[in-house]
Motif scaffolding. Sequence first.
Motif, mmCIF file in Angstrom:
data_model
loop_
_atom_site.group_PDB
_atom_site.id
_atom_site.type_symbol
_atom_site.label_atom_id
_atom_site.label_comp_id
_atom_site.label_asym_id
_atom_site.label_seq_id
_atom_site.Cartn_x
_atom_site.Cartn_y
_atom_site.Cartn_z
ATOM 1 N N ASP A 153 42.816 44.590 47.332
ATOM 2 C CA ASP A 153 41.878 44.849 46.235
ATOM 3 C C ASP A 153 40.480 45.128 46.750
ATOM 4 O O ASP A 153 39.847 46.113 46.361
ATOM 5 N N HIS A 224 32.398 47.101 41.895
ATOM 6 C CA HIS A 224 33.784 46.668 42.054
ATOM 7 C C HIS A 224 34.204 45.779 40.886
ATOM 8 O O HIS A 224 35.292 45.965 40.317
ATOM 9 N N LYS A 225 33.348 44.832 40.520
ATOM 10 C CA LYS A 225 33.665 43.942 39.406
ATOM 11 C C LYS A 225 33.761 44.713 38.098
ATOM 12 O O LYS A 225 34.631 44.426 37.258
ATOM 13 N N ARG A 228 37.116 46.593 37.978
ATOM 14 C CA ARG A 228 38.239 45.680 37.762
ATOM 15 C C ARG A 228 38.233 45.141 36.327
ATOM 16 O O ARG A 228 39.283 44.964 35.713
ATOM 17 N N GLN A 231 39.665 47.781 34.077
ATOM 18 C CA GLN A 231 41.108 47.924 34.243
ATOM 19 C C GLN A 231 41.878 46.751 33.649
ATOM 20 O O GLN A 231 43.042 46.898 33.272
ATOM 21 N N ASP A 232 41.240 45.596 33.568
ATOM 22 C CA ASP A 232 41.916 44.392 33.070
ATOM 23 C C ASP A 232 41.846 44.259 31.549
ATOM 24 O O ASP A 232 42.457 43.348 30.982
#
Length: 247
Positions: A153, A224-225, A228, A231-232
């Motif tokens: 990741d 990056h956070k 993610r 996407q979550d």
Amino acid sequence: MSEQSGKRTGLASLAGAGDDADFSVIDAIGGPRGVVESMLPGVVFVVLFVATSDLELTVVVSAVLAVLQVVVRLLQRQSVMGALSGMVAVAICLVWAWQSHEARNYYMFGFLTNAFYIVLLGVSLIVRVPGLGLAVEFIRTLPTEHLRAWLDDWTGDRPLKRAYTIVTALWIGVFALRLAVQVPLYLTNHVALLGTARLLMGIPFWALAIWVSYLIIATPMHRHKAVRAAQDRPGAAPSPEPPSQGA
């Protein structure tokens, strides 16, 4: 890497570098009290030894001081982990100096730990898994399973991995510079200069390294956070990495 009064310190403070919350170097190095507790035993050791040339007295006073710091925290019902780990480190240094009958050996443990970190971080760069990234991401996400997915990741995010590589090299430089300056003073038995160099290159260098590391990793970690989190979200369709993540 502990947490005091709800605030993360050391490398743990970098785990939140991508958040919107303000970053505080003072909090990251343990706050004013943490700085004093970290530096006081070393200051007392070098000042007392230079003033008295009595190694036994210096060792006893420094040991009592380290124990008192832990006792005070216990009486105040505060976290003792930072003070306790500091006491153990000071105890190793004091025993080394006392057993060898040489004050300069108080600093030998520090040399060994700096050399160990240089080797450890250097190997992490060779295998292309930057050590600082490994430590910060482990603190940030605390993986308990699917370790391969966890590793892929953040190492698959090229800007983030590049930032971690840079700060890992930075920390190697900090440890190497400490040895380059302090080892010659040790070999020539300049205890006062060695103690002063150790103090100046201790907490101040630690604070500077954390601050520069934060500046380097904050933006790529934030991106990056954000990716993610998107996407979550429920119903979010899988999407390829944006150009900034894979280019």
